[in-house]
Design a protein around this motif. Sequence first.
Motif, mmCIF file in Angstrom:
data_model
loop_
_atom_site.group_PDB
_atom_site.id
_atom_site.type_symbol
_atom_site.label_atom_id
_atom_site.label_comp_id
_atom_site.label_asym_id
_atom_site.label_seq_id
_atom_site.Cartn_x
_atom_site.Cartn_y
_atom_site.Cartn_z
ATOM 1 N N VAL A 178 11.997 -5.871 1.751
ATOM 2 C CA VAL A 178 11.842 -4.443 0.788
ATOM 3 C C VAL A 178 10.345 -4.793 0.580
ATOM 4 O O VAL A 178 9.967 -5.686 0.151
ATOM 5 C CB VAL A 178 13.091 -5.057 -0.548
ATOM 6 C CG1 VAL A 178 12.141 -3.455 -1.944
ATOM 7 C CG2 VAL A 178 14.391 -5.040 -0.440
ATOM 8 N N VAL A 179 9.633 -3.643 0.409
ATOM 9 C CA VAL A 179 8.571 -3.126 -0.057
ATOM 10 C C VAL A 179 8.684 -1.910 -1.420
ATOM 11 O O VAL A 179 8.989 -1.867 -1.702
ATOM 12 C CB VAL A 179 7.827 -1.867 0.474
ATOM 13 C CG1 VAL A 179 6.478 -1.763 1.000
ATOM 14 C CG2 VAL A 179 8.431 -2.417 1.998
ATOM 15 N N THR A 180 7.942 -2.781 -2.164
ATOM 16 C CA THR A 180 7.287 -2.446 -3.646
ATOM 17 C C THR A 180 6.256 -1.630 -3.494
ATOM 18 O O THR A 180 4.913 -2.093 -2.725
ATOM 19 C CB THR A 180 7.629 -3.077 -4.666
ATOM 20 O OG1 THR A 180 6.879 -3.996 -4.632
ATOM 21 C CG2 THR A 180 9.239 -3.401 -4.637
ATOM 22 N N GLY A 181 6.058 -0.470 -4.029
ATOM 23 C CA GLY A 181 4.247 0.525 -4.284
ATOM 24 C C GLY A 181 4.336 0.402 -5.954
ATOM 25 O O GLY A 181 5.351 0.790 -6.924
ATOM 26 N N ALA A 182 2.851 0.718 -6.428
ATOM 27 C CA ALA A 182 2.903 1.202 -7.898
ATOM 28 C C ALA A 182 1.589 1.589 -8.393
ATOM 29 O O ALA A 182 0.610 1.250 -7.227
ATOM 30 C CB ALA A 182 3.083 -0.184 -8.559
ATOM 31 N N ALA A 183 1.461 2.254 -8.242
ATOM 32 C CA ALA A 183 0.220 3.533 -9.562
ATOM 33 C C ALA A 183 -0.342 2.325 -9.784
ATOM 34 O O ALA A 183 0.210 2.624 -10.874
ATOM 35 C CB ALA A 183 -0.111 4.445 -9.324
ATOM 36 N N VAL A 184 -1.920 2.372 -9.951
ATOM 37 C CA VAL A 184 -2.244 1.527 -10.601
ATOM 38 C C VAL A 184 -3.863 2.397 -11.332
ATOM 39 O O VAL A 184 -3.433 2.359 -12.735
ATOM 40 C CB VAL A 184 -3.237 0.471 -10.180
ATOM 41 C CG1 VAL A 184 -4.506 -0.195 -11.129
ATOM 42 C CG2 VAL A 184 -2.328 -0.890 -9.251
ATOM 43 N N GLU A 185 -4.283 3.287 -10.800
ATOM 44 C CA GLU A 185 -5.293 4.322 -11.292
ATOM 45 C C GLU A 185 -5.029 5.132 -10.560
ATOM 46 O O GLU A 185 -5.264 5.435 -8.998
ATOM 47 C CB GLU A 185 -6.219 3.470 -11.882
ATOM 48 C CG GLU A 185 -7.533 4.445 -12.697
ATOM 49 C CD GLU A 185 -8.813 3.225 -12.369
ATOM 50 O OE1 GLU A 185 -9.333 3.302 -13.473
ATOM 51 O OE2 GLU A 185 -9.393 3.423 -11.161
ATOM 52 N N VAL A 186 -5.036 6.524 -10.969
ATOM 53 C CA VAL A 186 -5.472 7.812 -10.344
ATOM 54 C C VAL A 186 -6.680 8.454 -11.286
ATOM 55 O O VAL A 186 -6.219 8.879 -12.700
ATOM 56 C CB VAL A 186 -4.422 9.056 -10.362
ATOM 57 C CG1 VAL A 186 -4.996 9.746 -9.924
ATOM 58 C CG2 VAL A 186 -3.248 8.520 -10.165
ATOM 59 N N VAL A 187 -7.661 8.937 -9.997
ATOM 60 C CA VAL A 187 -9.134 9.922 -11.461
ATOM 61 C C VAL A 187 -9.693 10.487 -10.370
ATOM 62 O O VAL A 187 -10.065 9.744 -8.918
ATOM 63 C CB VAL A 187 -10.276 8.210 -11.646
ATOM 64 C CG1 VAL A 187 -11.153 8.973 -11.904
ATOM 65 C CG2 VAL A 187 -9.594 7.296 -12.942
ATOM 66 N N GLY A 188 -9.492 11.761 -10.871
ATOM 67 C CA GLY A 188 -10.012 12.440 -9.702
ATOM 68 C C GLY A 188 -9.149 12.410 -8.499
ATOM 69 O O GLY A 188 -7.827 12.770 -8.014
#
Length: 223
Positions: A178-188
Motif C-alpha cells: 500500500v502506498v500513501t501520500g499527503a500534501a504538506v504545503e502548496v504555495v503558488g
Amino acid sequence: MIIESRFNGPPGSGNGGWSAGIFAANHGADGPVEVTLRRPPPLDTPLTVVDGDVLDPDGRLVAQVRPAGDPPPAVPPVDPATAAVVSAAYPGLRDHPFPGCYVCGPERTDGLRIFPGRLPDGRTAAPFRAPDPVVPATVWAALDCPGGWAVLAPGRPYVLGRIAAVVDGLPAPGDDCVVTGAAVEVVGRRAVVDTSLYGPTGALLGRARATWVAVSPQPASRP
C-alpha cells in the motif's frame, strides 16, 4: 546509465521517481538522498554522474544528486481494503495529464498501475503489487506519483521537481503493498508532498518528500 523508454512519465521524458532512483543508485551515497531534476530526464540516452551531477552526452545538466539530511517523515498507513476502495475512484481514470505514465498511467498495462484515490482527510492511498524484478528504483517510482495526486486536479497538472527518499526495504515480487501520500504545503505553483510505501505485513519500506511544480495543461498523448 540509461532511462529506458518504458519507464516514461510525461511523453518523451523519464518518470521522475524512477529516474531519480536510478540516479541515486549510480551516485552511491549513503543515507537519505535528494535528487533535483533540472530538465526532463531523456529516454534511451547514455547519462553519466560526475560529482553528483547527472549529465547527458552533450554535457548538459539533467539532475543533481545530494545528501538529504534527515529522513523524510512517514505518511500514516492505510489498510489494504480501504486503499482498494479509494483507488477505485482514482481521478486519473477519467482525467489524466499523462495517461501513459509508467507509474500511474491507466493506459499502461505493463506499468506499476498505482492509482491513488483520495481519503476523507485529504491523503491519498493505493494498493500496489510489486513487479518482477524489484530494484530500489521501483520503490522510488512507487513513492513518486501518489504524492503528486494529493495536489493534482483537472486542468492543474504537476510534474516532479525534487525528491528525497529513503528505501528501508524492498518488497518481494508479487507482494501486495500500500502506498500513501499527503500534501504538506502548496504555495503558488509549488507543492510539497510526502509519500510512504508499506509492505504486506505493514512494515515501512520507503518514504519520500518531494516538490512538485504546476505546469500548463497539454493534450494527452494517446496511441
